[in-house]
Write a protein that holds these residues in place. Structure first.
Motif, PDB file in Angstrom:
ATOM      1  N   TYR A 177      -9.022   5.690   2.075  1.00  0.00           N
ATOM      2  CA  TYR A 177      -7.845   6.387   2.581  1.00  0.00           C
ATOM      3  C   TYR A 177      -7.679   7.743   1.886  1.00  0.00           C
ATOM      4  CZ  TYR A 177      -3.084   7.136   4.230  1.00  0.00           C
ATOM      5  OH  TYR A 177      -1.951   7.645   4.833  1.00  0.00           O
ATOM      6  N   PHE A 208      -1.333   1.267   9.017  1.00  0.00           N
ATOM      7  CA  PHE A 208      -1.122   0.303   7.946  1.00  0.00           C
ATOM      8  C   PHE A 208      -0.577  -1.011   8.489  1.00  0.00           C
ATOM      9  CE2 PHE A 208      -1.674   4.029   5.403  1.00  0.00           C
ATOM     10  CZ  PHE A 208      -2.056   3.588   4.151  1.00  0.00           C
ATOM     11  N   GLN A 219       1.142   4.852   1.964  1.00  0.00           N
ATOM     12  CA  GLN A 219       0.673   5.748   3.021  1.00  0.00           C
ATOM     13  C   GLN A 219       0.868   7.213   2.651  1.00  0.00           C
ATOM     14  OE1 GLN A 219       3.805   4.434   5.945  1.00  0.00           O
ATOM     15  NE2 GLN A 219       3.831   6.624   6.453  1.00  0.00           N
ATOM     16  N   SER A 260       1.180   7.558   8.981  1.00  0.00           N
ATOM     17  CA  SER A 260       0.171   6.577   9.402  1.00  0.00           C
ATOM     18  C   SER A 260       0.665   5.139   9.307  1.00  0.00           C
ATOM     19  CB  SER A 260      -1.080   6.742   8.532  1.00  0.00           C
ATOM     20  OG  SER A 260      -0.731   6.670   7.151  1.00  0.00           O
ATOM     21  N   CYS A 262      -2.126  11.439  11.423  1.00  0.00           N
ATOM     22  CA  CYS A 262      -0.962  11.456  10.533  1.00  0.00           C
ATOM     23  C   CYS A 262       0.324  11.838  11.248  1.00  0.00           C
ATOM     24  CB  CYS A 262      -1.203  12.411   9.372  1.00  0.00           C
ATOM     25  SG  CYS A 262      -2.281  11.738   8.085  1.00  0.00           S
ATOM     26  N   ASN A 293     -11.727  -0.536   3.372  1.00  0.00           N
ATOM     27  CA  ASN A 293     -11.239   0.674   2.722  1.00  0.00           C
ATOM     28  C   ASN A 293     -12.252   1.190   1.704  1.00  0.00           C
ATOM     29  OD1 ASN A 293      -8.907   2.565   2.096  1.00  0.00           O
ATOM     30  ND2 ASN A 293      -9.228   1.647   0.072  1.00  0.00           N
ATOM     31  N   LYS A 303      -5.106  10.183   3.085  1.00  0.00           N
ATOM     32  CA  LYS A 303      -3.742  10.693   3.284  1.00  0.00           C
ATOM     33  C   LYS A 303      -3.656  11.897   4.203  1.00  0.00           C
ATOM     34  CE  LYS A 303      -2.884   9.367  -1.512  1.00  0.00           C
ATOM     35  NZ  LYS A 303      -2.411   9.825  -2.852  1.00  0.00           N
ATOM     36  N   SER A 329      -9.840  -0.255   6.448  1.00  0.00           N
ATOM     37  CA  SER A 329      -9.753   1.204   6.343  1.00  0.00           C
ATOM     38  C   SER A 329      -8.693   1.758   7.283  1.00  0.00           C
ATOM     39  CB  SER A 329     -11.108   1.838   6.671  1.00  0.00           C
ATOM     40  OG  SER A 329     -10.976   3.245   6.735  1.00  0.00           O
ATOM     41  N   GLU A 330      -7.546   2.093   6.730  1.00  0.00           N
ATOM     42  CA  GLU A 330      -6.532   2.785   7.521  1.00  0.00           C
ATOM     43  C   GLU A 330      -6.998   4.184   7.892  1.00  0.00           C
ATOM     44  OE1 GLU A 330      -4.768  -0.317   4.989  1.00  0.00           O
ATOM     45  OE2 GLU A 330      -5.772   1.564   4.420  1.00  0.00           O
ATOM     46  N   GLN A 331      -7.845   4.771   7.034  1.00  0.00           N
ATOM     47  CA  GLN A 331      -8.347   6.117   7.310  1.00  0.00           C
ATOM     48  C   GLN A 331      -9.202   6.134   8.574  1.00  0.00           C
ATOM     49  OE1 GLN A 331      -7.422   8.811   5.353  1.00  0.00           O
ATOM     50  NE2 GLN A 331      -8.276  10.031   7.025  1.00  0.00           N
ATOM     51  N   LYS A 370       0.831  -1.209   0.000  1.00  0.00           N
ATOM     52  CA  LYS A 370       0.000   0.000   0.000  1.00  0.00           C
ATOM     53  C   LYS A 370       0.864   1.258   0.000  1.00  0.00           C
ATOM     54  CE  LYS A 370      -3.203  -2.597   2.945  1.00  0.00           C
ATOM     55  NZ  LYS A 370      -3.798  -2.654   4.295  1.00  0.00           N
TER      56      LYS A 370
END
Length: 333
Positions: free
Chosen positions: A209, A147, A138, A143, A183, A204, A211, A169-171, A136
Motif C-alpha cells: 500500500y 479496505f 488508509q 480508499s 483515492c 499486500n 497511499k 493488497s488494497e493498492q 489498517k
C-alpha cells in the motif's frame, strides 16, 4: 507562492487571536500524541492550531447536546471539515442498489428473530475467532472502499480454508479497478467483481500500500491469495445479523461528519440527528444481542472494523473491539 504564504500568515494571525493559553496547551498535547508536531512550517502549525480550536469547540458542543454518547478529540483534529470529508471514499453503486431485491426488513428485528438471537451462538465476533487482520491505516487516500472489500475477502478466505488471515493488497484495488476512482473513491462490489475477472487478489506483501493512486502493475504471473467472497447485497439489520453468522460484512455509513468523526463511546442512533448521506466503507465483524441483559436497552450492537491512523491507538482499539450500534443505509457481503 507569495499569495499562498500570505494567506497562511493571515490564518496564523487569526488563529493566535482566538486560541487561549489553555487551548494552546491542549493543541500541543494533541500534536505530540498524534504526530502533528512534525510539521516544520511555523505558519502551517499556527493555522492547524486554529483548526484544532474550532474542532475542539465542535467536540464540546456535541457532548453538550447528545445524551448517552460521548465525543472526543482524535487524530483528525488538525484537519478542516473539507479535508476530512475528502478522506471518505465510498461512492455507491446505484445500479447494484436498484437491482437489489431488498433482502431484510429494515432496522427493526421481528420478535421471532429476537428470540432466536437470544441463543448465545448467534452472538459472534470474527476478530475473537482469529480470522480478521489488524486495523489498517488508509491515510489521506479515499480508499475506504478497497479496505472494506479486502477485509471481507481476507476474513472469508480464512474462514473457508481454515488458515490465518493474510492481508490483501488494497493498492492493487486502488490502481487496477477501472470502474473505481482510486483515492477519489469507489465501491466494494467493484473490487469483488474485478477479482473475479482478473485472477483474484494479491497480498499486500507482493503489492504494498502506497497511499496514492498509481499505474496498475504486477499483473503478469501474479500469485493470487484470494478470490471474491462477495455473496450479493443485503439491506436491514435483520438480514445483516443473519449473514454475519457466515462471516464479516462490508457496510456503507455516513462518516464524513462530526458525529462519526469525534465519536468515542455510547450508541449513536437516529435521535442524535446525525447526517445520513453515506460516504464511507467499513467492515462489520460481529454482533452482540443483549436480550437477556438486564442493564441493556435491547439494542443490537454491531462491531465494526475500520481504517484508522496507527498513531490514534484509542480509536484503533474502538474500531477493533468495543462497538456501537450502526444503522447503515446499505450493506454488502
Amino acid at each position: 507562492m507569495m499569495k499562498i504564504q500570505f494567506s497562511l500568515a493571515l490564518f496564523a494571525v487569526a488563529a493566535q487571536a482566538k486560541c487561549s493559553e489553555q487551548m494552546k496547551a491542549k493543541f500541543q498535547g494533541a500534536a505530540a500524541a498524534f504526530g502533528w508536531d512534525k510539521i516544520q512550517d511555523v505558519h502551517e502549525m499556527e493555522f492547524r492550531m486554529g483548526v484544532f480550536s474550532d474542532n475542539q469547540h465542535t467536540v464540546d458542543n456535541l457532548n453538550k447536546k447528545n445524551k448517552g454518547v460521548s465525543f472526543a478529540m482524535n487524530g483528525s483534529g488538525n484537519l478542516t471539515d473539507e479535508e476530512f470529508a475528502r478522506m471518505q471514499g465510498a461512492k455507491p453503486d446505484l445500479e447494484a442498489r436498484a437491482a437489489n431485491n431488498g433482502n431484510g426488513n429494515g432496522r427493526n428485528l421481528s420478535h421471532e428473530k429476537r428470540a432466536l438471537l437470544a441463543d448465545p451462538q448467534y452472538n459472534i465476533n470474527w476478530v475473537d475467532e482469529g480470522v480478521m487482520t489488524p486495523v489498517k491505516n488508509q491515510s489521506y487516500c479515499g480508499s475506504c472502499w478497497a479496505f472494506a472489500a479486502s477485509s471481507v475477502m481476507e476474513g472469508m478466505e480464512a474462514i473457508q480454508n481454515g488458515h490465518e488471515p493474510v492481508r490483501q493488497s488494497e493498492q492493487e484495488a486502488v490502481d487496477c479497478v477501472d470502474k473505481a476512482y482510486g483515492c477519489k473513491g469507489g465501491w466494494m462490489n467493484y473490487y469483488w467483481d474485478w477479482t473475479k475477472d482478473n485472477g483474484g487478489a494479491q497480498s499486500n506483501e507482493a503489492y504494498p500500500y502506497e497511499k496514492k493512486t498509481l499505474e496498475c502493475r504486477n499483473q503478469e504471473n501474479k500469485v493470487a491469495i484470494a478470490t471474491s467472497a462477495s455473496r450479493g447485497l443485503v439491506e436491514g439489520v435483520d438480514a445483516m445479523i443473519e449473514q454475519l453468522q457466515h462471516g464479516p460484512l462490508s457496510a456503507a455509513v455516513s462518516a464524513g461528519n462530526s458525529c462519526w468523526r469525534y465519536y468515542e463511546s455510547g450508541v449513536l442512533s437516529s435521535e442524535h440527528e446525525c447526517p445520513t448521506s453515506i460516504d464511507h466503507g467499513v467492515v462489520i465483524v460481529g454482533v452482540h444481542n443483549p436480550v437477556n441483559d438486564a442493564t441493556s436497552d435491547d439494542q443490537d450492537v454491531l462491531f465494526r472494523k475500520c481504517t484508522m491512523a496507527s498513531r490514534d491507538e484509542k480509536r484503533a482499539k474502538q474500531c477493533e473491539g468495543e462497538g456501537e450500534s450502526l444503522e447503515p443505509n446499505r450493506n454488502g457481503i
